[in-house]
Design an enzyme around this catalytic site. Structure first.
Site, PDB file in Angstrom:
ATOM      1  N   HIS A   1       0.837  -0.909   0.010  1.00 28.06           N
ATOM      2  CA  HIS A   1      -0.041   0.312  -0.099  1.00 28.06           C
ATOM      3  C   HIS A   1       0.336   1.067   0.076  1.00 28.06           C
ATOM      4  CE1 HIS A   1      -4.265  -1.248   0.507  1.00 28.06           C
ATOM      5  NE2 HIS A   1      -3.850  -2.631   1.202  1.00 28.06           N
TER       6      HIS A   1
ATOM      7  N   LYS B   1      -8.926  13.698   3.918  1.00 32.95           N
ATOM      8  CA  LYS B   1      -8.110  12.574   4.216  1.00 32.95           C
ATOM      9  C   LYS B   1      -6.972  12.861   5.076  1.00 32.95           C
ATOM     10  CE  LYS B   1      -6.932  13.899   0.172  1.00 32.95           C
ATOM     11  NZ  LYS B   1      -7.055  13.003  -1.347  1.00 32.95           N
ATOM     12  N   ARG B   2      -6.080  11.799   6.041  1.00 35.50           N
ATOM     13  CA  ARG B   2      -5.380  11.959   7.335  1.00 35.50           C
ATOM     14  C   ARG B   2      -4.374  13.457   6.309  1.00 35.50           C
ATOM     15  NH1 ARG B   2      -1.261   7.919   6.758  1.00 35.50           N
ATOM     16  NH2 ARG B   2      -2.204   7.726   4.420  1.00 35.50           N
TER      17      ARG B   2
ATOM     18  N   LYS C   1       0.846  14.376   0.815  1.00 31.95           N
ATOM     19  CA  LYS C   1      -1.082  14.690   0.366  1.00 31.95           C
ATOM     20  C   LYS C   1      -0.340  16.220  -0.016  1.00 31.95           C
ATOM     21  CE  LYS C   1      -3.166  11.006   2.728  1.00 31.95           C
ATOM     22  NZ  LYS C   1      -4.100  10.178   1.919  1.00 31.95           N
TER      23      LYS C   1
ATOM     24  N   THR D   1      -8.121   6.540  -2.084  1.00 28.54           N
ATOM     25  CA  THR D   1     -10.027   6.019  -2.057  1.00 28.54           C
ATOM     26  C   THR D   1     -11.041   7.273  -2.385  1.00 28.54           C
ATOM     27  OG1 THR D   1      -9.681   5.243   0.085  1.00 28.54           O
ATOM     28  CG2 THR D   1      -9.451   3.573  -1.866  1.00 28.54           C
TER      29      THR D   1
ATOM     30  N   LYS E   1     -14.831   8.758  -4.210  1.00 26.15           N
ATOM     31  CA  LYS E   1     -15.807   8.935  -3.574  1.00 26.15           C
ATOM     32  C   LYS E   1     -16.255   9.298  -3.771  1.00 26.15           C
ATOM     33  CE  LYS E   1     -14.209   6.052   0.316  1.00 26.15           C
ATOM     34  NZ  LYS E   1     -13.451   6.861   1.889  1.00 26.15           N
TER      35      LYS E   1
HETATM   36  C1  LIG Z   1     -12.213   6.829   2.244  1.00 26.05           C
HETATM   37  C2  LIG Z   1     -11.462   7.936   3.202  1.00 26.05           C
HETATM   38  C3  LIG Z   1      -9.955   8.121   3.864  1.00 26.05           C
HETATM   39  C4  LIG Z   1      -8.961   7.560   2.755  1.00 26.05           C
HETATM   40  O1  LIG Z   1      -9.086   9.025   1.697  1.00 26.05           O
HETATM   41  P1  LIG Z   1      -7.422   8.782   1.168  1.00 26.05           P
HETATM   42  O2  LIG Z   1      -8.036  10.701   0.138  1.00 26.05           O
HETATM   43  O3  LIG Z   1      -7.428   8.165  -0.243  1.00 26.05           O
HETATM   44  O4  LIG Z   1      -6.481   9.471   1.405  1.00 26.05           O
HETATM   45  C5  LIG Z   1      -9.578   8.387   5.153  1.00 26.05           C
HETATM   46  N1  LIG Z   1     -10.955   8.127   6.169  1.00 26.05           N
HETATM   47  C6  LIG Z   1     -11.442   8.483   5.566  1.00 26.05           C
HETATM   48  C7  LIG Z   1     -13.271   8.342   7.127  1.00 26.05           C
HETATM   49  C8  LIG Z   1     -12.347   7.759   5.010  1.00 26.05           C
HETATM   50  O5  LIG Z   1     -13.666   7.662   4.276  1.00 26.05           O
END
Ligand SMILES: *Cc1c(COP(=O)(O)O)cnc(C)c1O
Length: 750
Positions: free
Chosen positions: A297, A482-483, A488, A590, A594
């Protein structure tokens, strides 16, 4: 499942004098009574997903949706005077940190949803990922006491507990089973550590700090704890039926390692077979090589786990011995294959006194997969290049996906209903039935725009209630959720916002459409720079939001405690998705999927799954900018961020705010440290390691282009529609079908 029976039972529940928690427990329990009736059926061949994180989010609404009773139950309780939405108070069980854990949850959902027997194994943490609060703009962490709401969706299986042995203590692993609903009912089995106060520490926290020796030992214990419990259980179940000949073990058990955290399960498998069943090491290894598969990953060096041989030996001497033996066997095989010395070093399981968990996984796993096309290319060419040279047949790509059940049907009922009207309901099970062409022909773009406005309004109300600041009603909602991590590049977004702000203060950008930037992110508690970036963005937010000239023009909101439930709202209510990682660093992403599924356009870099998103949805519908992987590799040596600020007074004005007193870091020196990292670098990295300044100017241009395009509402709605309607590839149903066909070799259960 008997739906009538269930609804009858639910109708009998009285709401008089009951708390939200009482009702939550009672309704959930009534559903569970029905669910358990069809739970235990298992086909012969099962796949198991071993993951240290499962970020499931709130189960209540999802499960009622899967049971097909959500709306009826809403109505039943509305009649009794109880609004089911009050369960939004119930906190998520945040037994995961971010993308990795959410992926595990999406995969379980898709497997059950499409009828594959995939079960999860993990840890039942007493406290999940901390809850975040801001105090004067600084992140404050609070323990996530998720059990205060009870745990009505799990069943403790006392009789199936097992012992996990360490050199200095025995620990009891007690399983808690959570049903995963869909066409089949699969199981997420989480182990809780019990037996003594010391034992309980093992399942107390997700990712305890590992900067001390004690912290590292605790992590090793956690990883071995659930890996050993899972593998031990698989072997015992097999032996019950087939006895101590293991020839057929791989036929029935497929073990997928979600990153390196479960790699001890390989060593445990070898240990049990060789020591308890006297299978030869060579034969046990052969069997392991048909049983285990590994998903990588990340290529971030700090996230590729290496454990000191000495530490592992101290608490798991037999496991350390097995890993050493694995190195000996591997070296023999490499010799035979004619691998060179440096290639052997690159692939080694044990080197300089440290075990490389990734290399152990690559050596043993039958398949090794990356999580987006570009990421798989990078692991083949760089991270595992020697292994790819000698074992090319192991490597393949499975681009990540997200479940449309949570990320569309549950979080965007309005859009789902629109799809039902145009396509019928088949898309719910097969997202590829969506067709952009038919949608546009049916006037879908205008409808989607209307729905987007409604979702933005819902989001604005939720943010107003949770954060005490109301998003501007008619602005473009631009989200980066995101984190928090340097790669990022939330810092680059912060700089871009300041550029826009200063330009507007100087009277430029006359035709600017108002924008509300929405951030959601938690910083790891020991990650100083990530915390500094949160504080910096909060300072910027405060300045801009309280500037009278910016009213109705520009706004910045950093929401507190971003989690799955918050994500459901932000993702449905965003116009624009920011995915701006340094090319080569985001394995997949991911969150981007979404947002695309819900019709956001992407402003992003050519990184991770963004590349495939742009392919699927069309470059013209998104705003792609910035250096590519190849370009960064080319300029890497000569890159000098000071040159950029030397050339651009605008960029200098922005980066200077880190050191000229424009913003306060509360005297911590953290902003100065960010500045130093950008222009001087640090012991482990060169200046501006993540190329924030290199891509900044193009980023601002991309935002402005998007802003100006937004004024043509019809054309913009069409872009959003083409994004949403062409997102089928990013359904985790597709990803799971690929795993099932290419890696697990399992069929859909009928
Ligand atoms: C989908 C999701 C992530 C992953 O987000 P990325 O933009 O791919 O880093 C992190 N936290 C939550 C709560 C999510 O639903």
């Amino acid at each position: 499942m008997n739906k009538e029976e269930l609804l009858k039972k639910l109708t009998l529940i009285s709401v008089e004098g009951k708390t939200v928690k009482d009702l939550y427990g009672e309704i959930s329990a009534a559903c569970m009574e029905e669910i358990v009736k069809t739970w235990d059926e298992k086909p012969a061949r099962n796949a198991y997903y071993l993951s240290v994180e499962f970020l499931m989010g709130r189960m209540f609404f999802n499960n009622l949706m899967e049971l097909g009773v959500l709306n009826e139950v809403r109505n039943i309780f509305a009649e009794k005077g109880f609004d089911l939405n009050r369960f939004e108070e119930v906190e998520d069980a945040a037994l995961g940190n971010g993308g990795l854990g959410r992926l595990a949850a999406c995969y379980l959902d898709s497997a059950a949803g499409t009828g594959y027997a995939l079960h999860g194994y993990g840890i039942r943490y007493r406290y999940g990922l901390f809850r975040q609060r801001f105090e004067n703009g600084f992140q404050k962490e609070e323990a996530d006491d998720w059990l205060k709401w009870g745990d009505p969706w799990s069943v403790r299986k006392e009789s199936e507990k097992r012992t996990v042995r360490f050199a200095d203590m025995d620990v009891t692993a007690v399983p808690y089973d959570m049903p995963v609903l869909g066409k089949r009912v699969n199981t997420l089995r989480l182990f809780q550590a019990e037996g003594s106060e010391r034992a309980e520490k093992i399942s107390e926290y997700l990712y305890p700090a590992d900067d001390t020796e004690e912290g590292k030992l605790l992590r090793i214990r956690q990883e071995y704890f659930f890996s050993a419990a899972a593998v031990g259980e698989r072997i015992d179940e097999y032996v019950k039926v087939y006895g101590g000949r293991f020839d057929r073990f791989p036929e029935f058990n497929v073990l997928q390692l979600n990153d390196t955290h479960a790699v001890f399960s390989v060593a445990e498998f070898l240990r049990i077979l060789t020591q308890e069943y006297k299978v030869s090491f060579g034969r046990a290894l052969q069997l392991a090589r048909k049983t285990f598969h590994y998903t990588n990953h990340t290529i971030l060096p700090e996230a590729l786990e290496c454990w000191d041989e000495e530490l592992v030996s101290r608490i798991l001497p037999e496991i350390a011995a097995i890993l050493k033996k694995l190195q000996v066997f591997a070296a023999r095989e490499w010799q035979k294959k004619g691998c060179g010395k440096s290639e052997q070093d690159e692939m080694s399981v044990l080197r300089n006194g440290r075990f490389s968990m990734a290399n152990a996984a690559v050596f043993v796993a039958e398949h090794v997969n990356g999580v987006a096309e570009i990421h798989t290319k990078i692991i083949k060419e760089r991270l595992f290049s020697a292994a790819y040279k000698y074992y090319p047949e192991k490597f393949l790509n499975v681009t990540n996906g997200v479940t449309q059940r949570r990320w569309l049907m549950l979080c965007n009922e309005e859009l789902s209903a629109l799809y039902d009207g145009i396509f019928g309901t088949g898309w719910r099970e097969d997202l590829s039935l969506l067709s952009a062409e038919n949608f546009l022909r049916a006037g879908g773009a205008e409808q989607l725009a209307k729905i987007k406005r409604a979702k933005k309004k819902q989001l604005a109300e939720y943010i107003a209630k949770s954060e005490g600041i109301t998003p501007m009603p008619d602005a473009i909602y631009v989200s980066q959720v995101k984190r928090l991590h340097e790669y990022k590049r939330q810092l680059m977004t912060a700089f871009a916002i300041l550029r826009l702000y200063y330009a507007m203060k100087a009277g430029e950008l006359a035709d600017f459409v108002p924008m509300t930037f929405i951030f959601g992110a938690k910083a790891a508690s020991g990650y100083r720079r990530a915390k500094a970036i949160i504080k910096y963005i909060n300072e910027i937010a405060f300045k801009i939001n309280s500037d009278a000239e910016m009213q109705g023009k520009l706004q910045v909101i950093f929401v507190q405690n971003y989690d799955v439930s918050y994500a459901e709202k932000i993702i449905a209510g965003s116009d624009v998705s920011l995915q701006v990682s340094t090319a080569g660093f985001e394995a997949s992403g991911t969150g981007n999927m979404k947002l695309t599924m819900n019709g956001a356009v992407t402003v992003g870099t050519m990184d991770g799954a963004n590349i495939e998103i742009a392919q699927q949805t069309g470059l013209r519908n998104n705003y792609i900018f910035g250096a590519t992987v190849e370009e960064l590799a080319r300029i890497n040596e000569s890159y000098d961020p000071s040159e950029i600020v030397g050339r651009s007074p605008e960029i200098k004005a922005v980066t200077d705010t880190l050191i000229d007193g424009t913003f306060s870091d509360g005297g911590s020196g953290d902003f100065k440290e960010l500045h130093t990292a950008l222009f001087q670098g640090a012991s482990w990295h060169k200046p501006d390691h993540y190329f924030v300044l290199y891509d900044l100017e193009q980023y601002v241009s991309a935002l402005l282009k998007m802003n100006s395009d937004y004024r043509n509402a019809g054309a913009f709605a069409r872009k959003q529609a083409e994004n949403a309607l062409n997102s089928a590839f990013f359904s985790s149903d597709r990803a799971i079908a690929t795993y099932a066909e290419k890696i697990w070799k399992i069929d859909r259960a009928q």
